[in-house]
Enzyme design. Structure first.
Site, mmCIF file in Angstrom:
data_model
loop_
_atom_site.group_PDB
_atom_site.id
_atom_site.type_symbol
_atom_site.label_atom_id
_atom_site.label_comp_id
_atom_site.label_asym_id
_atom_site.label_seq_id
_atom_site.Cartn_x
_atom_site.Cartn_y
_atom_site.Cartn_z
ATOM 1 N N ASP A 1 0.781 -1.239 0.000
ATOM 2 C CA ASP A 1 0.000 0.000 0.000
ATOM 3 C C ASP A 1 0.819 1.299 0.000
ATOM 4 O O ASP A 1 0.245 2.384 -0.061
ATOM 5 C CB ASP A 1 -0.982 0.003 1.183
ATOM 6 C CG ASP A 1 -0.290 -0.239 2.538
ATOM 7 O OD1 ASP A 1 0.865 0.189 2.713
ATOM 8 O OD2 ASP A 1 -0.931 -0.851 3.420
ATOM 9 N N HIS B 1 6.368 -7.767 -0.883
ATOM 10 C CA HIS B 1 5.357 -8.209 -1.850
ATOM 11 C C HIS B 1 5.092 -7.181 -2.944
ATOM 12 O O HIS B 1 4.041 -7.179 -3.561
ATOM 13 C CB HIS B 1 4.054 -8.572 -1.117
ATOM 14 C CG HIS B 1 4.212 -9.765 -0.222
ATOM 15 N ND1 HIS B 1 3.546 -9.918 0.958
ATOM 16 C CD2 HIS B 1 5.002 -10.860 -0.340
ATOM 17 C CE1 HIS B 1 3.919 -11.064 1.536
ATOM 18 N NE2 HIS B 1 4.798 -11.643 0.769
ATOM 19 N N CYS C 1 4.449 -5.158 -17.989
ATOM 20 C CA CYS C 1 3.965 -6.180 -18.893
ATOM 21 C C CYS C 1 4.864 -7.401 -18.706
ATOM 22 O O CYS C 1 6.082 -7.287 -18.747
ATOM 23 C CB CYS C 1 4.068 -5.680 -20.331
ATOM 24 S SG CYS C 1 3.772 -6.964 -21.558
ATOM 25 N N CYS D 1 6.662 -8.266 -22.544
ATOM 26 C CA CYS D 1 7.789 -7.499 -23.092
ATOM 27 C C CYS D 1 8.551 -6.722 -22.011
ATOM 28 O O CYS D 1 9.540 -6.056 -22.305
ATOM 29 C CB CYS D 1 7.325 -6.569 -24.195
ATOM 30 S SG CYS D 1 6.385 -5.152 -23.600
ATOM 31 N N CYS E 1 -0.782 -3.404 -22.631
ATOM 32 C CA CYS E 1 0.524 -2.922 -23.061
ATOM 33 C C CYS E 1 0.459 -2.630 -24.568
ATOM 34 O O CYS E 1 -0.445 -3.103 -25.255
ATOM 35 C CB CYS E 1 1.557 -4.016 -22.773
ATOM 36 S SG CYS E 1 3.229 -3.627 -23.276
ATOM 37 N N GLY F 1 1.642 -6.045 13.424
ATOM 38 C CA GLY F 1 0.502 -6.339 12.553
ATOM 39 C C GLY F 1 0.719 -7.512 11.632
ATOM 40 O O GLY F 1 0.188 -7.544 10.527
ATOM 41 N N THR F 2 1.502 -8.454 12.078
ATOM 42 C CA THR F 2 1.717 -9.659 11.273
ATOM 43 C C THR F 2 1.966 -10.853 12.173
ATOM 44 O O THR F 2 2.633 -10.736 13.202
ATOM 45 C CB THR F 2 2.905 -9.500 10.293
ATOM 46 O OG1 THR F 2 3.115 -10.746 9.612
ATOM 47 C CG2 THR F 2 4.189 -9.099 10.998
ATOM 48 N N SER F 3 1.395 -11.987 11.777
ATOM 49 C CA SER F 3 1.654 -13.200 12.545
ATOM 50 C C SER F 3 2.889 -13.908 11.985
ATOM 51 O O SER F 3 3.354 -14.885 12.537
ATOM 52 C CB SER F 3 0.440 -14.126 12.493
ATOM 53 O OG SER F 3 0.052 -14.307 11.154
HETATM 54 ZN ZN ZN Z 1 4.153 -5.678 -23.471
#
Ligand code: ZN
Length: 247
Positions: A103, A118, A126, A129, A147, A186-188
C-alpha cells in the site's frame, strides 16, 4: 517500569533496530486484511483472485478486483503507526522497515528505507515485453489495461504463486541477521519466507518486540515483549517514552 519504557530503552540502546510489518498495521487506515469480514476480501477470495494463474487465465476478471483495490489504496492515508515508524527512522532509532504490504503507506508517512516484500502498486509492468508503466499513466477505464504489445499489464505486486523478488528477499534476510532489535507489527509472520525473519533475528540474539491485537505463533515462543493493542497506540506511547528518556 512500564513496558513502554522498557521498549524505549531497548530502542535507545539498540545498535540496529528494524521493523517487520504486515496487514494489521494498515487496518486502521481502512485497508482490510484477508481475515476481515467486510470489504474487498469478502467479495473476492484472495487465494483465487490473488493468484497469478487466475490473472493469466482471465486478466479482465482479476483486474475488477485490482481496480477496486487501487481505489481503496488511493483513498487510504497513513495512520499513527506508520507515522511513528517514520519518526523513529528520522530520529536514528530505526534502520529500516520490511513490509509485507503493497500500500506504500510507510513511504507516504515519511519512511525512507522500506523493503517491500510483496511489491507495490506505484507502477505496473507487462510480463511479456517487460515494459514498465507509472500508475498515473495507466487508465483503468477499460479493463484489463493493455501494453502496446497487446498483453494485459499488471501491478508490480507479488501474486500468490510468484516468487518474492530476489533483491527484497536478500536484503530482508541480511537485515534480519544484522539487527539486534526487531519490531514485529501487525503480522503473525506465518507465511514463508517472511516467517523466517523473526526466527533468524532471534537466533542471532535480537530482542523481539511484538505488537499484535491477538497473540500469534510467535508470542509465547520467541517474542520478548508483547503489546496486545493497536499499533498506533503502542508506537506512540513508546515514542513518547523515548522523548522522556532523552530529556
Ligand atoms: Zn508488453
Amino acid at each position: 517500569m512500564s513496558n513502554y519504557r522498557i521498549a524505549a530503552e531497548r530502542l535507545l540502546n539498540s545498535r540496529r533496530a528494524i521493523a517487520l510489518t504486515g496487514a494489521g498495521i494498515s487496518v486502521e487506515s481502512g485497508i482490510p486484511d484477508f481475515r476481515s469480514v467486510n470489504g474487498l476480501w469478502s467479495r473476492y477470495d484472495p487465494t483465487e483472485f490473488g493468484h497469478i494463474s487466475s490473472f493469466r487465465e482471465s486478466p479482465a476478471r482479476v483486474w475488477k478486483m485490482l481496480s477496486e483495490m487501487d481505489e481503496m489504496l488511493l483513498r487510504a492515508v497513513p495512520n499513527p503507526a506508520h507515522f511513528a515508524l517514520a519518526e523513529m527512522e528520522k530520529r536514528g532509532l530505526l534502520s529500516l522497515v520490511i513490509t509485507q504490504n503493497v500500500d506504500s503507506l510507510h513511504q507516504r508517512a515519511g519512511s525512507r528505507d522500506v523493503i517491500e516484500y510483496h511489491g507495490h502498486t506505484r507502477s505496473l509492468r507487462c510480463d511479456r515485453c517487460r515494459k514498465k508503466f507509472q500508475r498515473d499513466h495507466v487508465s483503468l477505464d477499460i479493463l484489463p489495461p493493455l501494453c502496446d504489445c497487446g498483453y494485459a499489464i499488471r501491478p508490480e505486486i507479488v501474486f500468490f504463486g510468484e516468487e518474492i523478488p530476489d533483491e527484497a528477499l536478500v536484503n530482508a534476510y541480511k537485515a534480519a541477521c544484522d539487527c539486534d532489535l526487531m519490531l514485529i507489527i501487525g503480522t503473525s509472520a506465518v507465511v514463508a519466507p517472511a516467517a523466517y525473519l523473526p526466527r533468524r533475528a532471534k537466533e542471532r540474539g535480537a530482542f523481539l518486540l511484538e505488537i499484535n491485537l491477538a497473540a500469534t505463533g510467535l508470542t509465547n515462543k520467541i517474542t520478548d515483549l508483547y503489546f496486545a493493542e493497536p499499533a498506533g497506540k503502542s508506537l506512540r506511547a513508546i515514542l513518547s517514552a523515548v522523548v522522556d528518556e532523552e530529556k
